[in-house]
Design an enzyme around this catalytic site. Structure first.
Site, PDB file in Angstrom:
ATOM      1  N   LYS A  13       0.834  -1.213   0.000  1.00 27.32           N
ATOM      2  CA  LYS A  13       0.000   0.000   0.000  1.00 27.32           C
ATOM      3  C   LYS A  13       0.866   1.259   0.000  1.00 27.32           C
ATOM      4  O   LYS A  13       0.657   2.162  -0.806  1.00 27.32           O
ATOM      5  CB  LYS A  13      -0.914   0.042   1.239  1.00 27.32           C
ATOM      6  CG  LYS A  13      -1.917  -1.081   1.329  1.00 27.32           C
ATOM      7  CD  LYS A  13      -2.832  -0.916   2.524  1.00 27.32           C
ATOM      8  CE  LYS A  13      -2.157  -0.989   3.885  1.00 27.32           C
ATOM      9  NZ  LYS A  13      -1.539  -2.298   4.204  1.00 27.32           N
ATOM     10  N   ARG A  88     -10.059   1.703   7.941  1.00 24.34           N
ATOM     11  CA  ARG A  88      -9.695   0.311   8.199  1.00 24.34           C
ATOM     12  C   ARG A  88     -10.817  -0.456   8.866  1.00 24.34           C
ATOM     13  O   ARG A  88     -10.673  -1.648   9.127  1.00 24.34           O
ATOM     14  CB  ARG A  88      -8.498   0.325   9.161  1.00 24.34           C
ATOM     15  CG  ARG A  88      -7.266  -0.307   8.597  1.00 24.34           C
ATOM     16  CD  ARG A  88      -6.189  -0.047   9.625  1.00 24.34           C
ATOM     17  NE  ARG A  88      -5.070  -0.877   9.409  1.00 24.34           N
ATOM     18  CZ  ARG A  88      -3.934  -0.465   8.840  1.00 24.34           C
ATOM     19  NH1 ARG A  88      -3.807   0.759   8.420  1.00 24.34           N
ATOM     20  NH2 ARG A  88      -2.944  -1.292   8.703  1.00 24.34           N
ATOM     21  N   ARG A 127      11.744  -6.913   5.716  1.00 26.63           N
ATOM     22  CA  ARG A 127      11.865  -5.517   6.167  1.00 26.63           C
ATOM     23  C   ARG A 127      12.335  -5.470   7.618  1.00 26.63           C
ATOM     24  O   ARG A 127      13.103  -4.585   8.000  1.00 26.63           O
ATOM     25  CB  ARG A 127      10.519  -4.800   6.019  1.00 26.63           C
ATOM     26  CG  ARG A 127      10.609  -3.320   6.399  1.00 26.63           C
ATOM     27  CD  ARG A 127       9.356  -2.552   6.067  1.00 26.63           C
ATOM     28  NE  ARG A 127       8.208  -3.025   6.832  1.00 26.63           N
ATOM     29  CZ  ARG A 127       6.961  -2.637   6.611  1.00 26.63           C
ATOM     30  NH1 ARG A 127       6.692  -1.777   5.645  1.00 26.63           N
ATOM     31  NH2 ARG A 127       5.974  -3.115   7.340  1.00 26.63           N
ATOM     32  N   ARG A 133      10.976  -2.138  12.293  1.00 25.86           N
ATOM     33  CA  ARG A 133       9.674  -1.601  12.685  1.00 25.86           C
ATOM     34  C   ARG A 133       9.132  -2.469  13.805  1.00 25.86           C
ATOM     35  O   ARG A 133       9.208  -3.700  13.715  1.00 25.86           O
ATOM     36  CB  ARG A 133       8.732  -1.612  11.468  1.00 25.86           C
ATOM     37  CG  ARG A 133       8.002  -0.306  11.287  1.00 25.86           C
ATOM     38  CD  ARG A 133       7.204  -0.306  10.025  1.00 25.86           C
ATOM     39  NE  ARG A 133       5.867  -0.859  10.230  1.00 25.86           N
ATOM     40  CZ  ARG A 133       4.881  -0.754   9.343  1.00 25.86           C
ATOM     41  NH1 ARG A 133       5.094  -0.122   8.204  1.00 25.86           N
ATOM     42  NH2 ARG A 133       3.706  -1.263   9.585  1.00 25.86           N
ATOM     43  N   ARG A 144      -2.050  -8.390  12.771  1.00 23.92           N
ATOM     44  CA  ARG A 144      -2.424  -7.436  11.703  1.00 23.92           C
ATOM     45  C   ARG A 144      -3.221  -8.146  10.607  1.00 23.92           C
ATOM     46  O   ARG A 144      -4.161  -7.578  10.052  1.00 23.92           O
ATOM     47  CB  ARG A 144      -1.164  -6.782  11.117  1.00 23.92           C
ATOM     48  CG  ARG A 144      -0.572  -5.723  12.040  1.00 23.92           C
ATOM     49  CD  ARG A 144       0.932  -5.606  11.905  1.00 23.92           C
ATOM     50  NE  ARG A 144       1.394  -5.012  10.671  1.00 23.92           N
ATOM     51  CZ  ARG A 144       2.649  -5.122  10.225  1.00 23.92           C
ATOM     52  NH1 ARG A 144       3.549  -5.833  10.912  1.00 23.92           N
ATOM     53  NH2 ARG A 144       3.005  -4.538   9.112  1.00 23.92           N
TER      54      ARG A 144
END
Ligand code: AP5
Length: 197
Positions: A13, A88, A127, A133, A144
């Site tokens: 996204k 969301r 990542r 993160r 998630r």
């Protein structure tokens, strides 16, 4: 143009929103980035949301509504915006409709990025190795994904039912190829001019 980008975590996204925003000359508004910036700055809002971000849990709808009302009222968002990560939940979609209606606008397009779960997890763990993160760990990724399936997928059906254009695009393959697919789909729907790539 108000474009809502929807997709599971790691579907691209943010990456694709940046490219479409540049093509259209409108801001890319990422709620995840807004929240992470607050958390990094240690503001009262940031301290409130940091544990939720780390656990991969959603921030309460009322708080998101206030944050987005403020962001969408900024002058740079007057011509439109690419919304990445908002709405969301169905209540957030209703709040966005109210917020846009106040300035005579509505969501023009919902862009859904489709990527298989195995690849999503691979991208996020890749990542994690580079960017650290707080939510790129197996437990938070699982949370998630559950939030996405249970709370965000119904948002797409809500928009479809309301007659908003919904374009589902294959989000696999190189970044440029995904962008080309999105641009082609948007052109096909009359939402992107030929000179906008
Ligand atoms: P948010 O930041 O929105 O996170 P997310 O939805 O989990 O999505 P990601 O940012 O992980 O992935 P993405 O789909 O944007 O893909 P990206 O381009 O980054 O939200 C984080 C948290 O904030 C939420 O969990 C929640 O706590 C809170 N929050 C945010 N909005 C909220 C809201 N509205 N309500 C309540 N809470 C909210 O790409 C991922 C990786 O893949 C990158 O490394 C990228 O380089 C790579 N990649 C991208 N495309 C490709 C490709 N084609 N090929 C290979 N690699 C690729």
């Amino acid at each position: 143009m108000i474009c809502v980008m929807v997709g599971p975590p790691g579907s691209g996204k943010g990456t694709q929103a940046e490219l479409i925003a540049a093509a259209l000359g409108v801001p890319h508004i990422s709620t995840g980035e807004l929240l992470r910036a607050e958390a990094a700055a240690g503001t009262p809002l940031g301290r409130e949301v940091a544990p939720l971000l780390a656990a991969g849990e959603l921030v309460p709808d009322e708080l998101m509504e206030r944050l987005m009302q403020q962001r969408l009222a900024a002058p740079d968002a007057a011509p439109g915006a690419i919304l990445d990560g908002y709405p969301r939940t169905v209540p957030q979609a209703e709040a966005l409709d109210r917020c846009l209606a106040a300035t005579g606008r509505r969501a023009d397009l919902v862009l859904v990025l489709e990527v298989e779960e195995e690849m999503l997890v691979r991208r996020l763990l890749d990542r994690a190795a580079k960017e650290h993160r707080t939510d790129d760990n197996p437990d938070s990724i699982a949370e998630r994904l559950v939030e996405y399936r249970q709370l965000t997928e119904p948002v797409v059906e809500q928009y479809r039912g309301a007659g908003v254009a919904v374009l589902a695009v294959d989000g696999t393959g190189p970044v440029d190829a995904v962008h080309a697919r999105i641009a082609r789909a948007m052109r096909g729907a009359g939402l992107l001019a030929d000179e906008q790539a």
